[in-house]
Design a protein around this motif. Structure first.
Motif, PDB file in Angstrom:
ATOM      1  N   GLU A  17     -34.392 -52.611  21.539  1.00 27.68           N
ATOM      2  CA  GLU A  17     -34.952 -51.883  20.396  1.00 27.68           C
ATOM      3  C   GLU A  17     -35.216 -50.419  20.732  1.00 27.68           C
ATOM      4  OE1 GLU A  17     -38.284 -53.811  18.579  1.00 27.68           O
ATOM      5  OE2 GLU A  17     -37.219 -55.711  18.366  1.00 27.68           O
ATOM      6  N   GLU A  65     -31.440 -57.096  12.034  1.00 28.23           N
ATOM      7  CA  GLU A  65     -31.073 -56.497  13.327  1.00 28.23           C
ATOM      8  C   GLU A  65     -31.147 -57.476  14.487  1.00 28.23           C
ATOM      9  OE1 GLU A  65     -33.666 -53.070  13.699  1.00 28.23           O
ATOM     10  OE2 GLU A  65     -32.100 -51.797  12.880  1.00 28.23           O
ATOM     11  N   LYS A  67     -33.368 -60.013  14.879  1.00 25.97           N
ATOM     12  CA  LYS A  67     -34.703 -60.552  15.170  1.00 25.97           C
ATOM     13  C   LYS A  67     -34.763 -62.043  14.855  1.00 25.97           C
ATOM     14  CE  LYS A  67     -36.850 -56.119  14.368  1.00 25.97           C
ATOM     15  NZ  LYS A  67     -37.317 -55.254  13.321  1.00 25.97           N
TER      16      LYS A  67
END
Length: 113
Positions: A17, A65, A67
């Motif tokens: 991230e 993304e 997750k």
């Protein structure tokens, strides 16, 4: 992870991230024994990712993304995935075994020939 015969038993996927400064394992793939044979990010949105598992005839779809993921049993051996240049919801692939085209119009959640 590989068996002694050279076949893959599961994949490890890592996620960052912070532009690659640090990495963490995406436990979802290990927990489910997924064998990642393809990774396809959407050209339209960094949120939309699809991982292909040809071994188990599944795709794993993320819209945040990477997750979280949803597992989709497609019932065919997906080859490469191709996103529509016009619409992020539309994804197509070809079945390796039959050469039949399959498309999804809902981000990879359901598939039709």
């Amino acid at each position: 992870q590989r068996y002694s015969q050279g076949t893959v038993s599961m994949s490890q996927v890592y996620r960052s991230e912070d532009y690659g400064a640090t990495w963490s394992t995406v436990g979802y793939f290990q927990d489910k024994g997924v064998v990642v044979t393809g990774f396809n990010p959407s050209p339209h949105s960094k949120d939309h990712l699809i991982f292909v598992d040809q071994t188990h005839k599944k795709v794993h779809v993320s819209r945040d993304e990477g997750k979280t993921f949803s597992e989709v049993n497609v019932g065919f051996v997906a080859s490469f995935l191709d996103f529509s240049p016009e619409d992020d919801r539309i994804v197509c692939t070809v079945d390796f075994a039959t050469n039949m085209a399959h498309c999804s119009s809902d981000y990879g959640s359901t598939w039709a020939t």
